[in-house]
Write an enzyme that holds these catalytic residues in place. Sequence first.
Site, PDB file in Angstrom:
ATOM      1  N   GLY A   1       0.792  -1.217   0.000  1.00 17.61           N
ATOM      2  CA  GLY A   1       0.000   0.000   0.000  1.00 17.61           C
ATOM      3  C   GLY A   1       0.825   1.268   0.000  1.00 17.61           C
ATOM      4  O   GLY A   1       0.325   2.349   0.336  1.00 17.61           O
TER       5      GLY A   1
ATOM      6  N   HIS B   1       9.385   5.900   4.277  1.00 19.48           N
ATOM      7  CA  HIS B   1       8.871   6.692   5.392  1.00 19.48           C
ATOM      8  C   HIS B   1       8.305   5.795   6.475  1.00 19.48           C
ATOM      9  O   HIS B   1       7.720   4.764   6.189  1.00 19.48           O
ATOM     10  CB  HIS B   1       7.810   7.701   4.927  1.00 19.48           C
ATOM     11  CG  HIS B   1       6.734   7.118   4.075  1.00 19.48           C
ATOM     12  ND1 HIS B   1       6.917   6.851   2.741  1.00 19.48           N
ATOM     13  CD2 HIS B   1       5.461   6.742   4.356  1.00 19.48           C
ATOM     14  CE1 HIS B   1       5.809   6.352   2.228  1.00 19.48           C
ATOM     15  NE2 HIS B   1       4.904   6.255   3.197  1.00 19.48           N
TER      16      HIS B   1
ATOM     17  N   THR C   1       2.190   4.516  -1.283  1.00 24.05           N
ATOM     18  CA  THR C   1       1.738   5.440  -2.329  1.00 24.05           C
ATOM     19  C   THR C   1       2.790   6.491  -2.658  1.00 24.05           C
ATOM     20  O   THR C   1       2.731   7.101  -3.723  1.00 24.05           O
ATOM     21  CB  THR C   1       0.434   6.154  -1.909  1.00 24.05           C
ATOM     22  OG1 THR C   1       0.659   6.864  -0.691  1.00 24.05           O
ATOM     23  CG2 THR C   1      -0.693   5.144  -1.707  1.00 24.05           C
TER      24      THR C   1
ATOM     25  N   HIS D   1       5.520   5.753   9.362  1.00 24.88           N
ATOM     26  CA  HIS D   1       4.343   6.410   9.923  1.00 24.88           C
ATOM     27  C   HIS D   1       4.334   6.197  11.428  1.00 24.88           C
ATOM     28  O   HIS D   1       4.678   5.118  11.912  1.00 24.88           O
ATOM     29  CB  HIS D   1       3.045   5.740   9.427  1.00 24.88           C
ATOM     30  CG  HIS D   1       2.726   5.879   7.992  1.00 24.88           C
ATOM     31  ND1 HIS D   1       1.768   6.762   7.526  1.00 24.88           N
ATOM     32  CD2 HIS D   1       3.174   5.221   6.901  1.00 24.88           C
ATOM     33  CE1 HIS D   1       1.659   6.628   6.210  1.00 24.88           C
ATOM     34  NE2 HIS D   1       2.494   5.701   5.810  1.00 24.88           N
TER      35      HIS D   1
HETATM   36  P1  AMP Z   1       2.075   5.459   2.173  1.00 29.69           P
HETATM   37  O1  AMP Z   1       0.690   5.073   1.754  1.00 29.69           O
HETATM   38  O2  AMP Z   1       2.653   4.575   3.243  1.00 29.69           O
HETATM   39  O3  AMP Z   1       3.007   5.629   0.997  1.00 29.69           O
HETATM   40  O4  AMP Z   1       1.933   6.851   2.887  1.00 29.69           O
HETATM   41  C1  AMP Z   1       2.098   8.077   2.232  1.00 29.69           C
HETATM   42  C2  AMP Z   1       1.521   9.113   3.153  1.00 29.69           C
HETATM   43  O5  AMP Z   1       1.976  10.373   2.735  1.00 29.69           O
HETATM   44  C3  AMP Z   1      -0.003   9.159   3.165  1.00 29.69           C
HETATM   45  O6  AMP Z   1      -0.491   8.894   4.491  1.00 29.69           O
HETATM   46  C4  AMP Z   1      -0.319  10.570   2.705  1.00 29.69           C
HETATM   47  O7  AMP Z   1      -1.429  11.134   3.375  1.00 29.69           O
HETATM   48  C5  AMP Z   1       0.973  11.304   3.029  1.00 29.69           C
HETATM   49  N1  AMP Z   1       1.205  12.493   2.220  1.00 29.69           N
HETATM   50  C6  AMP Z   1       1.071  12.618   0.876  1.00 29.69           C
HETATM   51  N2  AMP Z   1       1.392  13.861   0.489  1.00 29.69           N
HETATM   52  C7  AMP Z   1       1.757  14.537   1.610  1.00 29.69           C
HETATM   53  C8  AMP Z   1       2.199  15.866   1.868  1.00 29.69           C
HETATM   54  N3  AMP Z   1       2.330  16.783   0.886  1.00 29.69           N
HETATM   55  N4  AMP Z   1       2.461  16.219   3.145  1.00 29.69           N
HETATM   56  C9  AMP Z   1       2.325  15.324   4.138  1.00 29.69           C
HETATM   57  N5  AMP Z   1       1.931  14.046   3.963  1.00 29.69           N
HETATM   58  C10 AMP Z   1       1.642  13.657   2.719  1.00 29.69           C
END
Ligand code: AMP
Length: 119
Positions: free
Chosen positions: A93, A100, A95, A102
């Site tokens: 999942g 990163h 994106t 979380h």
């Molecule tokens: P993942 O699905 O683990 O790749 O998490 C990517 C995360 O990045 C998601 O929870 C998004 O809400 C977050 N995200 C995307 N764009 C931004 C942004 N410009 N600033 C802060 N968080 C972001």
Amino acid sequence: MSKCLFCKIIAGQIPAQKIYEDDEMLAFFDINPAAPVHFLVIPKKHINSLLDLEADDSALIGRLLFKAKELAKQQGCEEKGGRFVINAKSDGGQTVDHLHIHFLGGMALGPSLLAGKQG
Ligand code: AMP
Ligand code: ZN
């Protein structure tokens, strides 16, 4: 110029609500929080995912995780805890293809919180 969203945040080309920064990492609140406390800790070095980590990065990932722990405490989540999550590649999942961590806290998390977020 990098096309990577998180590299753009690191470069200051896209704003973010930063909570910590040093030479090798950045932490900022998630733009679409899945919990009352939801921040991300990222390396400044572009690494696509945890599955792309190299042996030389093993100390770095340790420091990122330790900082995530310190920030979780600063955000008031020491007593009740929370969830540290690393999504990797498509089945995980992920994106944003920049490694990163979380942290989610501030509420009792059900087992399917992240799956629910993704629809
Ligand atoms: P993942 O699905 O683990 O790749 O998490 C990517 C995360 O990045 C998601 O929870 C998004 O809400 C977050 N995200 C995307 N764009 C931004 C942004 N410009 N600033 C802060 N968080 C972001
Ligand atoms: Zn990047």
